[in-house]
Design a protein around this motif. Structure first.
Motif, PDB file in Angstrom:
ATOM      1  N   UNK A  67       0.822  -1.215   0.000  1.00 42.51           N
ATOM      2  CA  UNK A  67       0.000   0.000   0.000  1.00 42.51           C
ATOM      3  C   UNK A  67       0.850   1.257   0.000  1.00 42.51           C
ATOM      4  N   UNK A  68       2.059   1.169  -0.547  1.00 41.34           N
ATOM      5  CA  UNK A  68       2.995   2.279  -0.406  1.00 41.34           C
ATOM      6  C   UNK A  68       2.493   3.560  -1.079  1.00 41.34           C
ATOM      7  N   UNK A  69       1.694   3.452  -2.104  1.00 40.20           N
ATOM      8  CA  UNK A  69       1.207   4.660  -2.781  1.00 40.20           C
ATOM      9  C   UNK A  69       0.324   5.502  -1.880  1.00 40.20           C
ATOM     10  N   UNK A  70      -0.336   4.878  -0.908  1.00 43.71           N
ATOM     11  CA  UNK A  70      -1.273   5.610  -0.048  1.00 43.71           C
ATOM     12  C   UNK A  70      -0.954   5.485   1.441  1.00 43.71           C
ATOM     13  N   UNK A  71       0.077   4.731   1.814  1.00 44.16           N
ATOM     14  CA  UNK A  71       0.348   4.444   3.230  1.00 44.16           C
ATOM     15  C   UNK A  71       0.939   5.629   3.986  1.00 44.16           C
ATOM     16  N   UNK A  72       1.459   6.618   3.267  1.00 46.35           N
ATOM     17  CA  UNK A  72       2.101   7.747   3.935  1.00 46.35           C
ATOM     18  C   UNK A  72       3.304   7.320   4.744  1.00 46.35           C
ATOM     19  N   UNK A  83       5.118  10.864  -6.418  1.00 43.74           N
ATOM     20  CA  UNK A  83       4.895   9.447  -6.704  1.00 43.74           C
ATOM     21  C   UNK A  83       5.646   8.618  -5.667  1.00 43.74           C
ATOM     22  N   UNK A  84       5.256   7.361  -5.509  1.00 39.87           N
ATOM     23  CA  UNK A  84       5.990   6.525  -4.573  1.00 39.87           C
ATOM     24  C   UNK A  84       7.393   6.279  -5.110  1.00 39.87           C
ATOM     25  N   UNK A  85       8.282   5.890  -4.225  1.00 40.53           N
ATOM     26  CA  UNK A  85       9.702   5.822  -4.565  1.00 40.53           C
ATOM     27  C   UNK A  85      10.294   4.480  -4.164  1.00 40.53           C
ATOM     28  N   UNK A  86      11.171   3.964  -5.020  1.00 38.95           N
ATOM     29  CA  UNK A  86      11.976   2.784  -4.700  1.00 38.95           C
ATOM     30  C   UNK A  86      13.431   3.140  -4.984  1.00 38.95           C
ATOM     31  N   UNK A  87      14.290   2.906  -4.011  1.00 43.80           N
ATOM     32  CA  UNK A  87      15.720   3.175  -4.159  1.00 43.80           C
ATOM     33  C   UNK A  87      16.501   2.108  -3.417  1.00 43.80           C
ATOM     34  N   UNK A  88      17.782   1.998  -3.721  1.00 41.72           N
ATOM     35  CA  UNK A  88      18.631   1.050  -2.999  1.00 41.72           C
ATOM     36  C   UNK A  88      19.997   1.676  -2.744  1.00 41.72           C
ATOM     37  N   UNK A  89      20.505   1.469  -1.536  1.00 47.55           N
ATOM     38  CA  UNK A  89      21.858   1.869  -1.186  1.00 47.55           C
ATOM     39  C   UNK A  89      22.752   0.638  -1.268  1.00 47.55           C
TER      40      UNK A  89
END
Length: 314
Positions: free
Chosen positions: A85-90, A227-233
């Protein structure tokens, strides 16, 4: 340095920046990981179900740049639901140590090996890339990661959405003092931010396929757009970084029992003695860390009563 055959890199950067700035200055990178199956929400949700709970941290994304660690708002969802639910989970979430999954470890190794080869090395070990670790970030729209610093070098790759990543010079003690560096590394990563710092930051505006190199202990804060975000370190620790980290942790423990300490580097002989003792003790207790329950106990002993702050049951 050895010469190796040309290999299409997973991560690429301006050759001058890679030669001139690495590993002491931040710079922009490009990568080929956007759209990778391991970095899509369905697989990330599966990873969230597989990882030990103490390797997952999440909270509301509606926080301040200079967020008080004791008043971070939570999100009343389990980790898998956060991802779904990442788009709306805040929410803001990090899945830590993803290299414990063989598939993710292979991805991290292939990516970092491409950087080693671009620098003229045959292997990650030759390039000094040791103790490889991965941290996967999933954030709702308009979320903030507060001002903080990290205890490793980092190629930060952005996979989905739009993100603003602002980095500050770690040698400027008007921004972060030695005491704050130690506290950030050993207690809670959040640092105090003042708006007067803004002009000193270097901002990277990231879209899918973009990224940046973040040197060891360089303070930074991050925000997502609409927009929702996905990243990796993709992180590693050199021998020198491990030495400095061990000294910071041991200094913090000594300070906790009323023994003030000088920052690493000011007293080399004492540093060497402290390092030898600390590493002997940690080697003896390392087998205990296989248990999540014991990891919690050890963190609490070493770092204080709030060391497990990100576990809801604490």
């Amino acid at each position: 340095m050895n010469t190796v055959s040309s290999v299409a890199p997973v991560i690429s950067a301006d050759r001058d920046a890679l030669r001139r700035d690495f590993p002491h200055q931040p710079f922009a990178i490009r990568h080929k990981l956007a759209g990778h199956p391991l970095l899509m929400l369905p697989r990330i949700a599966q990873l969230a179900a597989e990882l030990p709970r103490d390797l997952i941290e999440y909270n509301s994304g509606k926080v301040a740049i200079s967020q008080d660690p004791d008043s971070i708002p939570s999100v009343d969802l389990d980790p898998v639901e956060i991802v779904r639910r990442i788009e709306t989970a805040g929410a803001w979430m990090v899945l830590k140590r993803v290299e414990t999954s063989p598939q993710y470890r292979a991805l991290l190794e292939d990516t970092l090996l491409s950087v080693a080869r671009a620098r003229g090395f045959n292997s990650m070990a030759d390039a000094g890339f040791e103790q490889l670790e991965g941290f996967l970030f999933v954030s709702s729209p308009n979320s903030t990661t507060p001002f903080h610093l990290d205890s490793e070098d980092n190629f930060f790759v952005h996979v989905h959405g739009e993100k603003f990543f602002t980095i500050f010079d770690n040698t400027d003690r008007s921004i972060v003092s030695n005491d704050e560096i130690e506290r950030s590394m050993t207690k809670h990563r959040n640092l105090t931010y003042d708006e007067s710092f803004a002009s000193k930051g270097k901002e990277f505006h990231l879209f899918a396929g973009d990224g940046c190199y973040v040197p060891y202990q360089w303070p930074h804060w991050v925000r997502t757009a609409d927009s929702f975000s996905i990243s990796m370190a993709i992180t590693w620790k050199t021998r020198e970084v491990r030495r400095l980290n061990d000294l910071h942790f041991f200094n913090s423990m000594l300070r906790g029992i009323g023994l003030p300490q000088q920052p690493p580097g000011l007293q080399p002989v004492r540093d060497a003695l402290k390092l030898a003792f600390y590493r002997a003790v940690t080697a003896a207790i390392r087998p205990l860390r296989a248990s999540m329950a014991m990891r919690r106990v050890l963190r609490r002993i070493a770092l204080g009563k709030r060391a497990n702050y990100y576990l809801k049951e604490t």
